[in-house]
Design an enzyme around this catalytic site. Structure first.
Site, PDB file in Angstrom:
ATOM      1  N   ASP A 154       0.841  -1.205   0.000  1.00 49.87           N
ATOM      2  CA  ASP A 154       0.000   0.000   0.000  1.00 49.87           C
ATOM      3  C   ASP A 154       0.874   1.251   0.000  1.00 49.87           C
ATOM      4  O   ASP A 154       2.066   1.209   0.344  1.00 49.87           O
ATOM      5  CB  ASP A 154      -0.910  -0.019   1.228  1.00 49.87           C
ATOM      6  CG  ASP A 154      -2.237   0.683   0.979  1.00 49.87           C
ATOM      7  OD1 ASP A 154      -2.339   1.453   0.007  1.00 49.87           O
ATOM      8  OD2 ASP A 154      -3.171   0.472   1.769  1.00 49.87           O
ATOM      9  N   ASP A 190     -10.742   1.652  -3.258  1.00 50.77           N
ATOM     10  CA  ASP A 190     -11.252   1.349  -1.916  1.00 50.77           C
ATOM     11  C   ASP A 190     -12.777   1.282  -1.894  1.00 50.77           C
ATOM     12  O   ASP A 190     -13.361   0.804  -0.923  1.00 50.77           O
ATOM     13  CB  ASP A 190     -10.790   2.413  -0.917  1.00 50.77           C
ATOM     14  CG  ASP A 190      -9.353   2.211  -0.470  1.00 50.77           C
ATOM     15  OD1 ASP A 190      -8.789   1.135  -0.737  1.00 50.77           O
ATOM     16  OD2 ASP A 190      -8.787   3.138   0.135  1.00 50.77           O
TER      17      ASP A 190
END
Length: 696
Positions: A448, A516
């Site tokens: 990430d 997301d």
């Protein structure tokens, strides 16, 4: 097979690939100049094109302006520059001198020098299938400031009009497709954030305004770069359009000198006369054949713990999720944030990559072994480029973050960015990642990167601007090294969702986290924009809980599954608390996905009906003898009758069996008249149709 010819009499190079010809020449001043990009042409026709060029201008309107292969600043060249240099004495103009060329295995190199200063320029051209890759190398024997160094300038044919396709977005709303006329003058797309960004993506497509999904000429350009970037379209009053692109941004200067060459990222160009659908399929084929590190693999069904547990991670809780996931048919279990240091929330611990012994008293190995014992691979979330100020790492090395003296260190998500351009930071990251993967038996990393650059300084470094490029290259090098040392390791790229999706990161990762936002309705549009260039084989998509944590929308479980099954299927809900009916349906749909997975992940995509309104949208994959159709009704209005879906990519001389109904269909009829979607009534209705070509 790529063919590269040199027409010595005309000082012209002709490159012919699967579906196009590209040609360039040297003009009378040795400037590399564009001749043709488009349909295949024999060499004699390329020569005819050169003869039609008018070497005349009136001092204000140059008919050949914009034809430079790498539009350089200087002299009477007023086009958008792709290359701007400043020599030690202040001189800015570049004057080309051709030195030589080389052709090796479909790779053309053109070698140039400046006529006075010790600057060397190498232009690279490499044909890979339907795609032409271009990039530039700069070298110098004395220090030269490079104000702008794009990878290439792409000159398009003169059309009556031009239309531009590209994607924009934001966090949780990435890759929204837009098509609009190209404005006159310069239009810049880019990112100044140090990452690819959620807000734009480094590709554009251009047509004359008449192309459709199945017909018309389309030109595409895409950058293989994961840092700051820009693409500039320039449209003149004379009708010419160019696209120039590369890494960098305004105000950032590259310094080239002895032992400090500069190589730009690849800019890939594609031409097709088959419309936007053919363009996408050609991009997908290119990514599968030449970009992804393990293209022939089938990506596993994964489970990710984030939405189930957040930061509340315990060994017992993860074991319970893993047992339930294995029972559903999951093949890869991924533990997300919260397993290390003082990471009980987003305020502390990031950078301290030691296992939290309160949560995992015996370390990670018992959990990893338990997951492996359930027949699944084990993955783990990491964010190597970030640090919380409240961490042991930052207290020990506050100078490791991007910062300027006498300026605040802006925190986003309570994080600062580590300067990976520093060799000591890159070495630290490799040491703990290598140890984590090797000692714990990690099969998969979710990598990430949750915030952009700010205060991008490097106190004490003479050439601070180089961090904008070297940070990204250090990330690339680390990924490459981990892969080399751990051949079984697979990696997913993530940046707060879809903030780092590009051809550069796909060269060294196996899939990307698309957004997301896992809301199935929103994902239809996000995935539609993503699929214009990037393949389903790398598109990670999860089924999560109702209501969705981003949109608060509730959508039927089957619809959520069917949307996610159009890519790399994942589960991300709190499956320990799913009711038995949902678990039963989930097991059935995971099994169905495993059956159709080869078609989805390796097949050719046909967009049958795009999600441009709130009605029915559909897409189709074809792989060998198998066909998979996904149909979705987003909302039902006025009891509208169901329209058949005209399929594509089929053999009209064969019949196709639906194994679920036992009905066979004529390929010619499916192409000409279509397949009834057969959707259930109501909103959020969906269906997956499997077809198999019947051997005759």
């Amino acid at each position: 097979m790529a063919v590269i010819s040199f027409l010595e009499e005309h000082r012209t190079w002709v490159l012919t690939g699967e579906s196009c010809t590209y040609a360039l020449r040297l003009d009378e001043d040795d400037v590399p100049t564009h001749v043709h990009w488009g349909p295949p042409l024999p060499e004699a026709d390329v020569v005819e094109l050169m003869e039609s060029t008018l070497p005349w201008w009136d001092g204000f309107n140059d008919p050949n302006e914009g034809l430079g292969e790498l539009a350089a600043d200087g002299g009477t060249r007023y086009w958008t520059p792709a290359l701007q240099v400043r020599f030690a004495d202040g001189t800015r103009a570049l004057e080309w001198r051709y030195a030589d060329h080389d052709v090796t295995d479909g790779h053309l190199r053109l070698f140039f020098e400046d006529r006075h200063y010790p600057l060397r320029i190498t232009l690279h051209y490499r044909l890979r299938g339907a795609v032409l890759e271009r990039w530039t190398e700069l070298g110098a024997d004395t220090d030269v400031e490079v104000v702008r160094a794009d990878s290439a300038t792409w000159a398009l044919p003169v059309f009556e009009d031009y239309r531009l396709s590209h994607v924009t977005g934001r966090w949780a709303a990435e890759t929204q497709l837009h098509r609009s006329p190209v404005p006159h003058g310069e239009t810049v797309f880019g990112s100044r954030r140090g990452i690819t960004s959620h807000h734009a993506n480094p590709w554009v497509m251009v047509d004359d305004g008449t192309a459709t999904e199945g017909h018309g000429e389309v030109y595409g350009i895409a950058l293989a770069w994961s840092g700051s970037w820009r693409l500039t379209t320039t449209r003149s009053s004379t009708g010419r359009l160019t696209v120039s692109g590369g890494f960098g941004q305004d105000g950032v200067v590259h310094r080239v000198g002895p032992g400090r060459p500069l190589t730009t990222p690849v800019a890939a160009g594609l031409y097709t006369d088959g419309g936007f659908g053919a363009a996408s399929r050609a991009w997908h084929a290119y990514v599968l054949a030449h970009v992804l590190p393990h293209p022939d693999e089938l990506r596993p069904v994964l489970y990710n713990s984030w939405e189930a547990t957040g930061f509340d991670v315990t060994e017992a809780g993860q074991r319970a999720l893993a047992e339930r996931a294995a029972a559903l048919g999951v093949e890869l279990f991924v533990m997300d944030d919260g397993w290390f240091g003082a990471r009980t929330g987003d305020h502390a611990g990031l950078g301290d990559w030691q296992v939290n012994r309160e949560r995992f008293p015996d370390g990670l190995k018992p959990l990893v072994d338990a997951v492996h014992g359930l027949g699944m691979r084990f993955g783990i979330w990491v964010e190597p480029e970030m640090v919380n100020p409240d961490s042991d790492l930052h207290r020990a090395h506050p100078d490791w973050v991007l910062h300027h003296p006498h300026r605040r260190r802006s925190e986003l998500r309570r994080q600062l960015v580590l300067n990976f351009a520093r060799p000591d930071v890159a070495a630290w990251a490799h040491e703990w990642l290598d140890r984590l993967v090797g000692s714990q038996g990690i099969d998969f990393l979710k990598w990430d990167m949750n915030r952009p650059f700010s205060e991008a300084g490097w106190p004490g470094e003479r050439d601070q601007d180089r961090l904008w490029v070297e940070h990204t290259r250090a990330v690339y090098a680390l990924l490459d090294r981990l892969r080399a040392d751990h051949p079984g390791l697979r990696i997913e790229a993530c940046a707060g969702g879809g903030g780092r999706i590009d051809l550069g990161v796909l060269t060294r990762t196996d899939q990307v986290w698309t957004s997301d936002n896992t809301d199935a309705l929103d994902r239809l549009r996000i995935q539609h924009g993503y699929g214009q260039v990037y393949p389903a084989r790398a598109m990670s998509a999860w089924v999560t809980d109702n209501p969705n944590f981003v949109t608060a929308r509730s959508v039927p479980l089957e619809f959520r599954f069917h949307v996610a099954m159009a890519g790399v299927l994942g589960l991300g809900g709190d499956i320990v608390h799913w009711p038995e009916d949902d678990l039963t349906l989930a097991r059935e749909l995971v099994a169905l996905y495993k059956d159709i997975r080869p078609v989805v992940q390796h097949g050719a995509l046909y967009r049958l009906r795009p999600p441009v309104d709130d009605g029915v949208t559909a897409l189709q994959y074809v792989h060998g003898d198998r066909v998979v159709v996904f149909a979705y009704r987003q909302a039902a209005h006025f009891n509208a009758p169901e329209r058949p879906l005209r399929l594509a990519g089929l053999d009209p001389a064969h019949r196709y069996l639906d194994p679920d109904s036992g009905v066979t269909h004529s390929g010619a009829v499916l192409l000409a008249r279509g397949l009834p979607p057969g959707l259930p009534t109501g909103d959020f209705a969906s269906r997956v149709v499997r077809l198999e070509r019947v051997k005759i």
